[in-house]
Scaffold this active site. Structure first.
Site, short mmCIF file in Angstrom:
data_model
loop_
_atom_site.label_atom_id
_atom_site.label_comp_id
_atom_site.label_asym_id
_atom_site.label_seq_id
_atom_site.Cartn_x
_atom_site.Cartn_y
_atom_site.Cartn_z
N HIS A 198 0.86 -1.17 0.00
CA HIS A 198 0.00 0.00 0.00
C HIS A 198 0.90 1.22 0.00
O HIS A 198 1.94 1.23 0.67
CB HIS A 198 -0.87 0.06 1.26
N TYR A 240 9.74 -2.63 6.65
CA TYR A 240 9.50 -2.22 5.26
C TYR A 240 8.37 -1.19 5.18
O TYR A 240 7.33 -1.43 4.58
CB TYR A 240 9.18 -3.45 4.41
#
Length: 165
Positions: free
Chosen positions: A61, A134
């Protein structure tokens, strides 16, 4: 077949969801360096601002803002996906297309950025947002946008989505 239309606004900001075809894969984090390289290459040739991004094993996303006179997010995604795929000497790893949402205002932007940051917790990968490596969450902590302990610790992940063991 539906007649899908994308919403292009020069200089706009969008929330994106991009998925691998194999939803059990870990390609995105296993090859994070290649994904980062592909992103940097595309960003250098077709600039955009990364407002937020989280990369999970099989989907990601992000929120991007494009330059004032540019609305070609589709071309950027095409190039990024193609470069990453070629760097793996692979093919057909992505779900067709991607999902985008045009961000309407600051509240919409904030809610989607929060969603991005909480996503690794939601999927059961970590108990705290700060534990997922991440994510642009770490940059946002350095910039004072979020405290390091934002959203606290989730001790019981059974209420959320869990990864397959």
């Amino acid at each position: 077949m539906s007649n899908y239309r994308r919403h292009y606004i020069p200089g706009g900001s969008w929330f994106f969801t991009v998925n691998l075809k194999n939803r059990q894969s870990d390609l995105l984090i296993r090859h994070i360096a290649l994904l980062r390289r592909a992103t940097s290459f595309v960003k250098h040739h077709k600039p955009f601002h990364i407002d937020a991004w989280v990369i999970l094993p099989e989907h990601m996303h992000c929120i991007w803002t494009l330059p004032e006179n540019d609305s070609d997010f589709s071309g950027r995604w095409r190039d990024l996906k193609k470069m990453f795929t070629r760097s793996l000497n692979s093919r057909d790893i992505w779900q067709p297309r991607f999902w985008e949402h045009t961000l309407r205002d600051e509240e919409d932007f904030r809610r989607h950025r929060d969603y991005i940051n909480i996503n690794p917790v939601k999927h059961g990968w970590v108990a705290r947002v700060s534990d997922w490596p991440y994510s642009t969450f770490h940059r946002d902590v350095r910039d004072g946008i979020y405290p390091l302990d934002w959203a606290g610790e989730v001790a019981d992940l059974s209420a959320g989505e869990r990864r397959e063991e």
